[in-house]
Scaffold this active site. Structure first.
Site, PDB file in Angstrom:
ATOM      1  CD  GLU A  49      -2.775   1.170   2.530  1.00 30.10           C
ATOM      2  OE1 GLU A  49      -2.448   0.514   3.538  1.00 30.10           O
ATOM      3  OE2 GLU A  49      -3.827   1.840   2.460  1.00 30.10           O
ATOM      4  CE  LYS A 119      -7.656   1.537   3.147  1.00 31.53           C
ATOM      5  NZ  LYS A 119      -6.448   2.090   3.776  1.00 31.53           N
ATOM      6  CB  CYS A 160      -4.900  -1.586   4.250  1.00 31.08           C
ATOM      7  SG  CYS A 160      -4.013  -1.776   5.821  1.00 31.08           S
TER       8      CYS A 160
HETATM    9  O1  LIG Z   1      -7.108  -1.705  10.379  1.00 32.26           O
HETATM   10  C1  LIG Z   1      -6.020  -1.396  10.855  1.00 32.26           C
HETATM   11  O2  LIG Z   1      -5.704  -1.679  12.009  1.00 32.26           O
HETATM   12  C2  LIG Z   1      -5.016  -0.659  10.027  1.00 32.26           C
HETATM   13  C3  LIG Z   1      -5.553  -0.243   8.687  1.00 32.26           C
HETATM   14  C4  LIG Z   1      -4.549   0.446   7.861  1.00 32.26           C
HETATM   15  O3  LIG Z   1      -3.416   0.615   8.231  1.00 32.26           O
HETATM   16  C5  LIG Z   1      -4.931   0.920   6.528  1.00 32.26           C
HETATM   17  O4  LIG Z   1      -6.080   0.792   6.118  1.00 32.26           O
HETATM   18  O5  LIG Z   1      -4.032   1.439   5.825  1.00 32.26           O
END
Ligand SMILES: O=C(O)CCC(=O)C(=O)O
Length: 281
Positions: A49, A119, A160
């Site tokens: 990411e 996303k 993510c």
């Molecule tokens: O859900 C999480 O704990 C982290 C999510 C995250 O880092 C993201 O979405 O980039």
């Protein structure tokens, strides 16, 4: 004899690369890592990411580019073509029609853009003193699932925080996905508690391979990534896992492993959607 990838078997590479504030250097790192992965036999290469930019809301606008015309897209297309691989371009901040998205472009071995995931579930979390991040201060959410084909595999991409939503992964399974890819950047608070548990849960729930791909940890960054890229098989077993340092993970994924569990434990055919409503309780 058809190449292995057409028989549903090919090597994937998860690139856990260092990410800094110099965009050009990040793109050069990606180029070097993909060439190394190709040399080691990979046919599908995954980047983390936000691999061309620091992961911080104040930087996204400055680093944002159009897809597929911006310089990072041009570089990724060339990297895919030069190496003859499918390239999942982790994510980059994307600028489109006056809005910003956290977007993952996918390139085929001819350098053609074949998919783009924006996303869908933005990372807005407030754990005081531990982890506070409001991605929606910068990004607009995407609206759809993203699926492409590699050989016999239908491959899904989400990013993510999308991983926390089982309903979302189930939609991909219902479309026939057998490999799900989550470029990620969990932090060092939720990472050790939730990262592998969530990846394993999505894999077992849906009986598919699940890859989570993060940047290497940089303790000087404003947001410190957990790292620990890993691949889970359709039985829920972790088959390869990194620590927090720069590395590339490899595994040959095989459609037979998906077919086997789906036949032997056929939960997908045994569901009782007629009962899964609170009105029935
Ligand atoms: O859900 C999480 O704990 C982290 C999510 C995250 O880092 C993201 O979405 O980039």
């Amino acid at each position: 004899m058809a190449p292995a990838q057409e028989q549903g078997k090919f090597k994937i590479a998860l690139v856990q690369m260092p990410i800094g504030s110099d965009k050009e250097q990040n793109l050069n790192t990606a180029a070097r890592k993909v060439a190394e992965a190709k040399k080691n036999g990979a046919y599908l290469v995954l980047l983390p990411e936000c691999f061309n930019s620091p992961y911080e809301t104040g930087s996204f606008d400055k680093y944002a580019e159009e897809i597929p015309n911006g310089p990072s897209s041009v570089a990724m297309s060339k990297i895919a073509k030069d190496n003859g691989v499918y390239l999942v371009g982790g994510s980059i901040p994307e600028k489109s029609a006056g809005k910003l998205y956290n977007s993952c472009p996918v390139w085929d071995p001819n350098g053609k853009l074949i998919a783009l995931h924006r996303k869908v579930h933005l990372f807005n979390m407030d754990i005081p003193g531990k982890c506070t991040f409001f991605e929606s201060e910068a990004f607009t959410p995407g609206e759809g699932v993203t699926i492409f084909d590699v050989g016999l595999f239908k491959v899904g991409v989400a990013i993510c925080y999308d991983l926390r939503f089982p309903e979302w992964a189930a939609l991909y399974r219902d479309q026939g996905v057998s490999l799900m890819i989550y470029p990620g950047a969990f932090d060092t608070y939720t990472g050790p508690m939730h990262w592998d548990l969530l990846l394993r849960s999505r894999a077992l729930d849906n009986q598919m391979y699940v890859a989570g791909v993060c940047g290497a940890r940089d303790t000087n960054a404003s947001y410190v990534s957990w790292g620990h890229s890993l691949l889970v098989d359709p039985w829920g077993r972790i088959v390869v896992e990194a620590d927090e340092k720069e590395t590339i993970l490899y595994h040959t994924i095989d459609m037979k492993v998906c077919d086997e569990i789906r036949k032997q434990i056929p939960v997908n055919k045994q569901r009782r959607p007629d009962l899964y409503s609170s009105k029935k309780i």
